[in-house]
Design a protein around this motif. Structure first.
Motif, PDB file in Angstrom:
ATOM      1  N   GLY A   1       0.803  -1.199   0.000  1.00  0.00           N
ATOM      2  CA  GLY A   1       0.000   0.000   0.000  1.00  0.00           C
ATOM      3  C   GLY A   1       0.841   1.255   0.000  1.00  0.00           C
ATOM      4  N   GLN A  33       3.797  -3.174  14.212  1.00  0.00           N
ATOM      5  CA  GLN A  33       3.803  -4.614  14.475  1.00  0.00           C
ATOM      6  C   GLN A  33       4.359  -5.333  13.260  1.00  0.00           C
ATOM      7  OE1 GLN A  33       0.212  -6.225  16.319  1.00  0.00           O
ATOM      8  NE2 GLN A  33      -0.368  -4.190  17.025  1.00  0.00           N
ATOM      9  N   PHE A  35       4.542  -9.212  11.478  1.00  0.00           N
ATOM     10  CA  PHE A  35       3.915 -10.524  11.471  1.00  0.00           C
ATOM     11  C   PHE A  35       4.613 -11.402  10.442  1.00  0.00           C
ATOM     12  CE2 PHE A  35       0.126  -9.422  13.890  1.00  0.00           C
ATOM     13  CZ  PHE A  35      -0.014  -8.058  13.670  1.00  0.00           C
ATOM     14  N   GLN A  37       3.443 -14.481   8.021  1.00  0.00           N
ATOM     15  CA  GLN A  37       2.346 -15.298   7.536  1.00  0.00           C
ATOM     16  C   GLN A  37       2.941 -16.557   6.915  1.00  0.00           C
ATOM     17  OE1 GLN A  37      -0.232 -13.700   4.387  1.00  0.00           O
ATOM     18  NE2 GLN A  37      -1.975 -14.525   5.495  1.00  0.00           N
ATOM     19  N   PHE A  86       4.904  -9.271   7.100  1.00  0.00           N
ATOM     20  CA  PHE A  86       4.119  -8.036   7.011  1.00  0.00           C
ATOM     21  C   PHE A  86       4.494  -7.106   8.150  1.00  0.00           C
ATOM     22  CE2 PHE A  86       1.032  -8.774   3.713  1.00  0.00           C
ATOM     23  CZ  PHE A  86       0.842 -10.149   3.682  1.00  0.00           C
ATOM     24  N   LEU A  96      -4.808  -0.947  12.300  1.00  0.00           N
ATOM     25  CA  LEU A  96      -3.544  -1.305  11.672  1.00  0.00           C
ATOM     26  C   LEU A  96      -3.638  -1.124  10.168  1.00  0.00           C
ATOM     27  CD1 LEU A  96      -2.435  -4.645  13.369  1.00  0.00           C
ATOM     28  CD2 LEU A  96      -1.521  -2.368  13.760  1.00  0.00           C
ATOM     29  N   PHE A  98      -1.564  -2.280   6.901  1.00  0.00           N
ATOM     30  CA  PHE A  98      -0.528  -3.243   6.539  1.00  0.00           C
ATOM     31  C   PHE A  98       0.229  -2.811   5.288  1.00  0.00           C
ATOM     32  CE2 PHE A  98      -1.041  -7.121   9.104  1.00  0.00           C
ATOM     33  CZ  PHE A  98      -2.184  -6.809   9.803  1.00  0.00           C
ATOM     34  N   GLY A  99       1.485  -3.240   5.224  1.00  0.00           N
ATOM     35  CA  GLY A  99       2.239  -3.130   3.991  1.00  0.00           C
ATOM     36  C   GLY A  99       1.891  -4.285   3.071  1.00  0.00           C
ATOM     37  N   ASP A 100       2.506  -4.305   1.895  1.00  0.00           N
ATOM     38  CA  ASP A 100       2.209  -5.348   0.907  1.00  0.00           C
ATOM     39  C   ASP A 100       2.898  -6.666   1.209  1.00  0.00           C
ATOM     40  OD1 ASP A 100       2.107  -3.115  -1.981  1.00  0.00           O
ATOM     41  OD2 ASP A 100       0.582  -3.714  -0.522  1.00  0.00           O
TER      42      ASP A 100
END
Lengths: 108, 114
Positions: A1, A33, A35, A37, A86, A96, A98-100
């Motif tokens: 994004g 944050q 993460f 995945q 992420f 939140l 998020f980035g791509d």
């Protein structure tokens, strides 16, 4: 994004090597944050950061709110580190963004 | 660590039907969220919910979407009627407070609208 830009978009590492992922923010992030995945789609919390740094095992993360970026350093990459990383920026509303994501592949 | 459970893990439904996605948040958490992730794309915020009310929602939270948590039971996302573009993985999250609190995510429900 556009509001949260992650780099690189994809990364291939040899097992045992080190690397760094980065997020740049164009929004006023209060916390960040990170993460992971996994290939099954589940999200694992890695770090929750106010401005500063945190370390957990082979992972280290930093958040600089003034310069609006965060980094995630991976040391001694292992096969199980593969997945999509992420970062997500939190504003004062608790939402939140998020980035791509960065797709990391660790090869033996 | 704290666990957020999502039921079911996969749901297949015909376009136009109603679907309800269920989330069992962490027991002492007060804020609840739904995020949507289309295959291969980033996670997008849908809605957050506190004290029985929607606090904030995004453009993706269409009129066909609704959320509720009746009597402290499951936090649900209902889509009625479903459309093909609703096919995605929907992640539920919860947090103890608002702002400066870690969000804990469930494993996601993969929704396939045929």
């Amino acid at each position: 994004g556009d509001k949260v830009k992650q780099s690189p978009s994809a990364l291939s590492l040899q097992e045992g090597t080190n690397s760094a992922l980065r997020c740049n923010f164009s929004i006023a992030a209060t916390t960040v944050q990170w993460f992971l995945q996994n290939p099954r789609g589940s999200l694992m919390n890695l770090f929750y950061l106010v401005p500063g740094t945190k370390e957990n095992g082979r992972l280290k993360s930093a958040f600089d709110s003034k310069e609006s970026y965060s980094t995630l350093h991976i040391r001694d990459a292992q096969l199980e580190d593969s997945g999509t990383y992420f970062c997500a920026a939190e504003t004062n509303t608790g939402k939140l963004t998020f980035g791509d994501g960065t797709v990391l592949t660790v090869k033996p | 660590g704290p666990k957020v459970l999502q039921i079911p893990s996969h749901q297949i439904i015909d376009m136009g039907q109603m679907v309800t996605l269920n989330c069992d948040p962490v027991s002492n958490h007060l804020y609840f969220y739904w995020y949507k992730q289309i295959l291969g794309q980033q996670m997008e915020f849908l809605v957050n919910f506190y004290n029985g009310k929607v606090m904030e929602k995004s453009k993706l939270f269409k009129d066909q979407f609704s959320v509720e948590r009746p009597d402290g039971s499951y936090f649900t996302l209902k889509i009625q009627p479903t459309a093909l573009e609703d096919s995605a993985v929907y992640f539920c999250a919860s947090s103890p407070g608002l702002g400066q609190n870690t969000l804990y995510f469930g494993a996601g429900t993969r929704l396939s609208v045929l």
